[in-house]
Motif scaffolding. Structure first.
Motif, PDB file in Angstrom:
ATOM      1  N   ARG A  25       0.841  -1.208   0.000  1.00  0.00           N
ATOM      2  CA  ARG A  25       0.000   0.000   0.000  1.00  0.00           C
ATOM      3  C   ARG A  25       0.877   1.260   0.000  1.00  0.00           C
ATOM      4  O   ARG A  25       0.532   2.261  -0.620  1.00  0.00           O
ATOM      5  CB  ARG A  25      -0.906   0.006   1.231  1.00  0.00           C
ATOM      6  CG  ARG A  25      -1.894  -1.144   1.328  1.00  0.00           C
ATOM      7  CD  ARG A  25      -2.961  -1.138   0.244  1.00  0.00           C
ATOM      8  NE  ARG A  25      -2.493  -1.645  -1.031  1.00  0.00           N
ATOM      9  CZ  ARG A  25      -2.289  -2.922  -1.306  1.00  0.00           C
ATOM     10  NH1 ARG A  25      -2.467  -3.841  -0.370  1.00  0.00           N
ATOM     11  NH2 ARG A  25      -1.874  -3.314  -2.493  1.00  0.00           N
ATOM     12  N   ALA A  74       0.915   4.086  -2.977  1.00  0.00           N
ATOM     13  CA  ALA A  74       0.721   5.513  -2.695  1.00  0.00           C
ATOM     14  C   ALA A  74       1.842   6.346  -3.286  1.00  0.00           C
ATOM     15  O   ALA A  74       1.600   7.426  -3.846  1.00  0.00           O
ATOM     16  CB  ALA A  74       0.636   5.732  -1.181  1.00  0.00           C
ATOM     17  N   GLU A 106       1.174   9.279  -6.083  1.00  0.00           N
ATOM     18  CA  GLU A 106       1.295  10.674  -5.658  1.00  0.00           C
ATOM     19  C   GLU A 106       2.713  11.174  -5.912  1.00  0.00           C
ATOM     20  O   GLU A 106       3.676  10.506  -5.570  1.00  0.00           O
ATOM     21  CB  GLU A 106       0.977  10.807  -4.165  1.00  0.00           C
ATOM     22  CG  GLU A 106      -0.433  10.384  -3.792  1.00  0.00           C
ATOM     23  CD  GLU A 106      -1.474  11.365  -4.289  1.00  0.00           C
ATOM     24  OE1 GLU A 106      -1.125  12.525  -4.531  1.00  0.00           O
ATOM     25  OE2 GLU A 106      -2.646  10.970  -4.435  1.00  0.00           O
ATOM     26  N   LYS A 123      -0.392  12.795   4.801  1.00  0.00           N
ATOM     27  CA  LYS A 123      -1.063  12.401   3.565  1.00  0.00           C
ATOM     28  C   LYS A 123      -0.985  10.890   3.364  1.00  0.00           C
ATOM     29  O   LYS A 123      -1.966  10.249   2.959  1.00  0.00           O
ATOM     30  CB  LYS A 123      -0.432  13.130   2.381  1.00  0.00           C
ATOM     31  CG  LYS A 123      -1.179  12.965   1.064  1.00  0.00           C
ATOM     32  CD  LYS A 123      -0.573  13.862  -0.008  1.00  0.00           C
ATOM     33  CE  LYS A 123      -1.366  13.786  -1.299  1.00  0.00           C
ATOM     34  NZ  LYS A 123      -0.779  14.678  -2.351  1.00  0.00           N
ATOM     35  N   THR A 154      -3.424   9.127   5.656  1.00  0.00           N
ATOM     36  CA  THR A 154      -4.793   9.231   5.147  1.00  0.00           C
ATOM     37  C   THR A 154      -5.036   8.216   4.028  1.00  0.00           C
ATOM     38  O   THR A 154      -6.081   7.565   3.968  1.00  0.00           O
ATOM     39  CB  THR A 154      -5.060  10.655   4.622  1.00  0.00           C
ATOM     40  OG1 THR A 154      -4.846  11.586   5.684  1.00  0.00           O
ATOM     41  CG2 THR A 154      -6.481  10.790   4.113  1.00  0.00           C
ATOM     42  N   ILE A 155      -4.043   8.078   3.135  1.00  0.00           N
ATOM     43  CA  ILE A 155      -4.166   7.111   2.032  1.00  0.00           C
ATOM     44  C   ILE A 155      -4.228   5.694   2.567  1.00  0.00           C
ATOM     45  O   ILE A 155      -5.045   4.880   2.116  1.00  0.00           O
ATOM     46  CB  ILE A 155      -2.990   7.279   1.054  1.00  0.00           C
ATOM     47  CG1 ILE A 155      -3.076   8.635   0.334  1.00  0.00           C
ATOM     48  CG2 ILE A 155      -2.961   6.140   0.028  1.00  0.00           C
ATOM     49  CD1 ILE A 155      -1.859   8.967  -0.500  1.00  0.00           C
ATOM     50  N   GLN A 195      -5.265   4.775   5.485  1.00  0.00           N
ATOM     51  CA  GLN A 195      -6.564   4.620   6.131  1.00  0.00           C
ATOM     52  C   GLN A 195      -7.631   4.263   5.103  1.00  0.00           C
ATOM     53  O   GLN A 195      -8.430   3.339   5.285  1.00  0.00           O
ATOM     54  CB  GLN A 195      -6.943   5.926   6.851  1.00  0.00           C
ATOM     55  CG  GLN A 195      -8.317   5.923   7.495  1.00  0.00           C
ATOM     56  CD  GLN A 195      -8.333   5.169   8.807  1.00  0.00           C
ATOM     57  OE1 GLN A 195      -7.341   5.148   9.524  1.00  0.00           O
ATOM     58  NE2 GLN A 195      -9.459   4.547   9.118  1.00  0.00           N
ATOM     59  N   GLY A 196      -7.637   4.983   3.989  1.00  0.00           N
ATOM     60  CA  GLY A 196      -8.613   4.728   2.941  1.00  0.00           C
ATOM     61  C   GLY A 196      -8.418   3.387   2.267  1.00  0.00           C
ATOM     62  O   GLY A 196      -9.376   2.798   1.752  1.00  0.00           O
ATOM     63  N   ALA A 197      -7.190   2.870   2.272  1.00  0.00           N
ATOM     64  CA  ALA A 197      -6.899   1.578   1.641  1.00  0.00           C
ATOM     65  C   ALA A 197      -7.074   0.410   2.609  1.00  0.00           C
ATOM     66  O   ALA A 197      -6.788  -0.736   2.251  1.00  0.00           O
ATOM     67  CB  ALA A 197      -5.467   1.584   1.090  1.00  0.00           C
ATOM     68  N   GLY A 198      -7.517   0.708   3.824  1.00  0.00           N
ATOM     69  CA  GLY A 198      -7.738  -0.365   4.798  1.00  0.00           C
ATOM     70  C   GLY A 198      -6.471  -0.906   5.405  1.00  0.00           C
ATOM     71  O   GLY A 198      -6.461  -2.050   5.918  1.00  0.00           O
ATOM     72  N   ALA A 248      -4.623   0.852   7.756  1.00  0.00           N
ATOM     73  CA  ALA A 248      -4.298   1.538   9.008  1.00  0.00           C
ATOM     74  C   ALA A 248      -4.061   0.552  10.146  1.00  0.00           C
ATOM     75  O   ALA A 248      -3.179   0.742  10.991  1.00  0.00           O
ATOM     76  CB  ALA A 248      -5.412   2.527   9.364  1.00  0.00           C
TER      77      ALA A 248
END
Length: 614
Positions: free
Chosen positions: A502, A506, A510, A517, A520-521, A523-526, A528
Motif C-alpha cells: 500500500r 501511494a 502521488e 497524507k 490518510t491514504i 486509512q482509505g486503503a484499509g 491503518a
C-alpha cells in the motif's frame, strides 16, 4: 460575460447545422443526413456526416465530432465568443450583454487592433519603398519571395527615432504607446520615440488573424538580434504562439503540429510547403503555450536548432511539459544536424530533407533518457547512481499516476539493461532482462547460487522488515530514492507485506507525500490496522522507527540501512561463488573469501551502528 447552458442549448436548437457547414463544404443528401468529404483531413470517399436533427457532425475517418459552435472554432479558427455571436445573429437571438468593465475592455481591444493593423500596413509600405532596398536584398538572399513577404505581412521599420510617430500621428500618441509601438521614457519631460528602428518587421497575429505585436530583426550588426513588442493589452508573449492563425487550420489538415524556435524558421518551413508550424515569441516554451499546442495536436513535434542552445531549449520544454502530459497528450522531438536550423535545412535539402526528419520523431521518454544518459561520463557508481536518481525525479514530476508509474518502470528497466547492473535487491518476483546482443527481452534465469536462491525464498527477517516499512511510513520523503528497493523486498509476514504494497502504491500514485497524507491514504486503503500492529510489535530500534527523530537524520539512516541489506545479499552471493571456485581448485578464491568475510563484518557493523542511537 456568462452564457448559461440553457441559452447555449437554445442557440443550438435554432441553428441548422448543415447551413453552417455548407458554405465551405459540398454536401450530399443521404437520407435524413448529409455526407461530405471531411474538411478536417484529406479524403476522396465521403466519411463526414451531418445530422441536423441531433445537431452534430461526425467523421468516421479522423474522428472529428462536434456541433455548430465547434465547427466554427475548429474549421474556421474563430474564438468561441465570435462563433457564438455569428450563430446568434443568424438565429435572431440576443447575446447576453457583458458587464460594463468587460464591454469597455472589448471596445478598447478592438480599437487597439485597428491601430496595429494600420502600423503593419505602414511598415509593409516602407519595405517596398526606396529605403527598403537593402531589406529586400536581405530577404531575397534568404530565398524569401514577394509572395511569402505578402503572406506573412513582413515590413520595415525605418532607422529613425520618430519616423512611425510622425507618419501615424493621426492614430494618437497615447494609443501608439499603449500598443508598445512608441516608448514613453520614465523621466518626466522627455518625448516618446519609436520602439523599432532599422529592423525587418514581422507581425504577430492572434488566432483570428489580427496583428497584436511585432518581432523586429535587426539588419546588419547589432544587439539584440531580435526585438519583440512588450506585453500590452493585446499581447502576452508567454501565452501567444507565432503563426497560430495559419497553423491552426493547416495542422488539422496535416494531422500534426511542428514547433520551431523563431520567426524565420516558421517562414522557412512555409516556403517548403509546410504550414502547420508555430514558434514561441523569443521565450522558453511556457505552460500556456503548451496548452495551446495541445489544443491543435496531441503530440506536437519540437524541431529546434541543432546547436547547443537549441537542444537545451528542447530539454527545457520537455521538463516544462512533464507535469502536464497525459495519455492523450505528449511531445515529440527531432534533432537537426549540428549547427543547422530549420531554415538552413530547407535551403540545403528542400522539403524532402525536412520530411525525412519529421517522419521519425523521438518520443518524450526517449529524448529525456538520452539527454540524462549523455549529460556526463558514467564511469563511476556515483555517476550512475546520479543518473538513476534524476530519472526517478523526472518520473515523479508527472501528475498522471498511471503514466508516472509507466515512465518510472521503463526508465529503470532501461537503466538496468544499459549498465548491466546487479539485479535489484530484495527481488519480489523475477524480472525480464534486456539482451543487448539480440535486442530482445528474455525471461530471467534462476539465481546462480544456492545462497541467492535461499535469500529469494526466505527474504529478510521480519523484525528488520518491519523496521524498514515503519521507517518509510514515518518518513515518506525517503521513498523517491529507495522505492525500487522497498518494492522488491521479500517479506514473509502477509500483513506487513500488504502494508508495504500500500505504501508503494501511494508513492507511485502521488508525486509528493508527507506523513499525514500517507496516513490518510493508508486509512482509505484499509491498511491503518496493519500500520498500528507494526507500531505495537516494536522490534529493532532504529532512528527511523521513532516518529520524533530529526527527519533529515531519519531519512539518511533509512538509506544506510536499506543499502546495507542490499550489500548483504550481494556479498552472500559473491561468497557462494568464491566457495565454488575454491572447490574447483582456484587458489585465488581463498583471498577473495577472506576479503568478502571482512566486507560482511564491516557491513554488519554499519547496520548495527544505527541501532539504539539517540
Amino acid at each position: 460575460m456568462t452564457l448559461s447552458p440553457q441559452w447555449l442549448d437554445e442557440l443550438r436548437a435554432r441553428t441548422l447545422l448543415s447551413s453552417v457547414i455548407s458554405p465551405s463544404v459540398k454536401l450530399i443528401r443521404a437520407g435524413r443526413e448529409w455526407k461530405a468529404c471531411c474538411p478536417f483531413h484529406n479524403e476522396k470517399t465521403p466519411s463526414f456526416t451531418i445530422n441536423d436533427d441531433k445537431g452534430f457532425y461526425h467523421c468516421f475517418g479522423c474522428g472529428a465530432h462536434g456541433d455548430a459552435i465547434r465547427f466554427l472554432t475548429e474549421a474556421r479558427g474563430l474564438p468561441f465568443m465570435d462563433a457564438v455571436k455569428e450563430l446568434a445573429a443568424k438565429a435572431g437571438m440576443d447575446v447576453p450583454a457583458p458587464d460594463p468593465a468587460a464591454k469597455e475592455k472589448a471596445e478598447r481591444t478592438a480599437s487597439l487592433t485597428d491601430v496595429m493593423g494600420e502600423v503593419q500596413k505602414w511598415y509593409a509600405e516602407q519595405l517596398q519603398g526606396v529605403a527598403g532596398a537593402s531589406a529586400r536584398d536581405y530577404l531575397k538572399n534568404r530565398g524569401i519571395s514577394a509572395a511569402t513577404i505578402a503572406r506573412f505581412g513582413i515590413g520595415l521599420a525605418p532607422d529613425g527615432r520618430n519616423a512611425l510617430k510622425r507618419a501615424l500621428a493621426s492614430l494618437g500618441e497615447e494609443r501608439l504607446v499603449e500598443t508598445g509601438m512608441l516608448i514613453n521614457p520614465e523621466e518626466g519631460g522627455k518625448e516618446t520615440y519609436d520602439r523599432f528602428r532599422g529592423r525587418l518587421m514581422i507581425p504577430i497575429r492572434d488566432q483570428r488573424g489580427r496583428v497584436i505585436a511585432f518581432g523586429g530583426r535587426i539588419l546588419g550588426d547589432g544587439e539584440p538580434k531580435y526585438l519583440n513588442s512588450p506585453d500590452t493589452p493585446l499581447f502576452d508573449k508567454g501565452r501567444t504562439l507565432y503563426n497560430i492563425d495559419r497553423a491552426g487550420p493547416a495542422s488539422r489538415q496535416a494531422k500534426r503540429l511542428i514547433v520551431v524556435e523563431g520567426y524565420m524558421d516558421v517562414i522557412g518551413l512555409d516556403r517548403a510547403g509546410i504550414s502547420e508550424v508555430v514558434a514561441p515569441n523569443g521565450t522558453a516554451v511556457t505552460e500556456a503555450q503548451l496548452e495551446r499546442m495541445w489544443r491543435l495536436d496531441p503530440a506536437p513535434i519540437l524541431c529546434f536548432d541543432g546547436d547547443s542552445a537549441g537542444q537545451k531549449a528542447a530539454i527545457r520544454a520537455a521538463m516544462r511539459a512533464l507535469p502536464h502530459i497525459r495519455p492523450d497528450r505528449t511531445l515529440r522531438f527531432v534533432e537537426l544536424p549540428a549547427g543547422q536550423d530549420p531554415d538552413d535545412l530547407v535551403r540545403s535539402g528542400g522539403r524532402e530533407a525536412v520530411e525525412a526528419l519529421l517522419a521519425e520523431p523521438e518520443a518524450l521518454h526517449e529524448r529525456l533518457w538520452r539527454h540524462e544518459r549523455d549529460a556526463a561520463p558514467l564511469a563511476t557508481p556515483e555517476a550512475r547512481a546520479g543518473l538513476r536518481q534524476r530519472l526517478i525525479e523526472h518520473a515523479q514530476a508527472i501528475q498522471d499516476p498511471e503514466l508516472r508509474r509507466l515512465y518510472r518502470d521503463q526508465w529503470l528497466a532501461r537503466f538496468e539493461a544499459e549498465f548491466a547492473t546487479v539485479r535489484a535487491p530484495f527481488q519480489r518476483r523475477p524480472q525480464n532482462r534486456f539482451d543487448k546482443r539480440t535486442g530482445k527481452w528474455v525471461p530471467p534465469a534462476e539465481p546462480a547460487s544456492a545462497t541467492a536462491r535461499r535469500i529469494g525464498r526466505s527474504g529478510i527477517d521480519t523484525s528488520t522488515a518491519r523496521a524498514l516499512v515503519l521507517g518509510f511510513a514515518f518518513y515518506p520523503e525517503a521513498l523517491a530514492s529507495h522505492l525500487e528497493q522497498l518494492m522488491h523486498m521479500p517479506i514473509a509476514d502477509r500483513a506487513l507485506s500488504g502494508l508495504r504494497d500500500r505504501i508503494v502504491d501511494a508513492a507511485l500514485a502521488e508525486s509528493a507525500l508527507d506523513r499525514q497524507k500517507l496516513a490518510t491514504i493508508l486509512q482509505g486503503a484499509g491498511a491503518a490496522e496493519a500500520l498500528d500492529q507494526a507500531r505495537r510489535a516494536g522490534g529493532i530500534g532504529f532512528s527511523f522507527t521513532r516518529s520524533d527523530t530529526d527527519p533529515e537524520r531519519a531519512v539518511r539512516d533509512l538509506g544506510v540501512a536499506i543499502d546495507a541489506l542490499a550489500a548483504e545479499e550481494e556479498i552472500g552471493a559473491a561468497l557462494d561463488e568464491a566457495t565454488e571456485r575454491l572447490k574447483a581448485g582456484d587458489d585465488d578464491a581463498l583471498q577473495e573469501q577472506l576479503r568478502l568475510h571482512l566486507a560482511r563484518e564491516e557491513n554488519k557493523q554499519r547496520l548495527a551502528s544505527l541501532v539504539g542511537t539517540e
